[in-house]
Scaffold this active site. Structure first.
Site, PDB file in Angstrom:
ATOM      1  N   HIS A 123      38.527  41.116  30.666  1.00  0.00           N
ATOM      2  CA  HIS A 123      37.626  39.562  30.712  1.00  0.00           C
ATOM      3  C   HIS A 123      35.886  39.668  31.007  1.00  0.00           C
ATOM      4  CE1 HIS A 123      41.134  36.811  30.393  1.00  0.00           C
ATOM      5  NE2 HIS A 123      40.688  37.894  29.773  1.00  0.00           N
ATOM      6  N   GLU A 140      33.677  38.064  32.812  1.00  0.00           N
ATOM      7  CA  GLU A 140      33.691  38.336  34.853  1.00  0.00           C
ATOM      8  C   GLU A 140      34.462  39.328  35.456  1.00  0.00           C
ATOM      9  OE1 GLU A 140      35.466  36.178  32.299  1.00  0.00           O
ATOM     10  OE2 GLU A 140      35.323  34.125  32.612  1.00  0.00           O
ATOM     11  N   CYS A 152      39.505  31.779  32.984  1.00  0.00           N
ATOM     12  CA  CYS A 152      40.153  31.737  33.609  1.00  0.00           C
ATOM     13  C   CYS A 152      41.028  31.716  34.895  1.00  0.00           C
ATOM     14  CB  CYS A 152      41.256  32.704  32.520  1.00  0.00           C
ATOM     15  SG  CYS A 152      41.045  33.943  32.773  1.00  0.00           S
ATOM     16  N   CYS A 159      40.022  35.495  36.328  1.00  0.00           N
ATOM     17  CA  CYS A 159      39.562  35.441  36.117  1.00  0.00           C
ATOM     18  C   CYS A 159      38.576  34.546  37.510  1.00  0.00           C
ATOM     19  CB  CYS A 159      38.229  35.038  35.139  1.00  0.00           C
ATOM     20  SG  CYS A 159      38.215  36.546  34.358  1.00  0.00           S
TER      21      CYS A 159
END
Length: 150
Positions: free
Chosen positions: A54, A56, A84, A87
């Site tokens: 992801h 992040e 999410c 993260c």
């Protein structure tokens, strides 16, 4: 929020790059205490085959490498989509005290929509959350990406 306009612009550019690569368009940058970019990333799960790819997580990793420490206290994460749960956990583990994001994620967001892990008082660390920065631009990238898939 004007203070983060340049950082969000860079995150949006990274999100666009992700979309061109067939990834969900999310981009992120980490700013040091002087608001200089010290890490950046975009979604790369498909390219890397890594479920943690992801934006992040990638940005946190590059910032930690640049700073020579996992502890990113004093930094700010700027990301185009609400983080999410995975993260949000990584953000808290990295001790990032502030998260600025664009679009809300009403399906998996963990910074105020579905969950609020970043500000959960039961956890030992919390982060300030600023949502809705460049929300229209962030949401438009996501909408266009998913419409092209239908």
């Amino acid at each position: 929020m004007q203070r983060y306009a340049d950082a969000m612009s860079r995150a949006l550019t990274l999100a666009s790059e992700a979309a061109r690569a067939g990834e969900i368009p999310v981009g992120a940058v980490v700013l040091d205490p002087e608001d200089r970019i010290v890490g950046e990333g975009r979604n790369d799960r498909e390219e890397s085959g890594d479920p943690t790819g992801h934006a992040e997580i990638v940005a946190l990793r590059t910032a930690a490498a640049a700073r020579g420490s996992w502890n990113l206290d004093g930094c700010t994460l700027v990301v185009t989509l609400e983080p999410c749960a995975m993260c949000a956990g990584a953000i808290l583990q990295a001790r990032v005290p502030r998260v600025v994001f664009g679009a809300w994620d009403d399906k998996a967001g963990a910074a105020g929509s579905m969950y609020d892990l970043l500000r959960d008082r039961r956890l030992p660390y919390r982060a300030e959350v600023v949502g809705g920065v460049a929300e229209a631009e962030s949401a438009a990238l996501l909408r266009a990406f998913f419409e092209s898939r239908r």
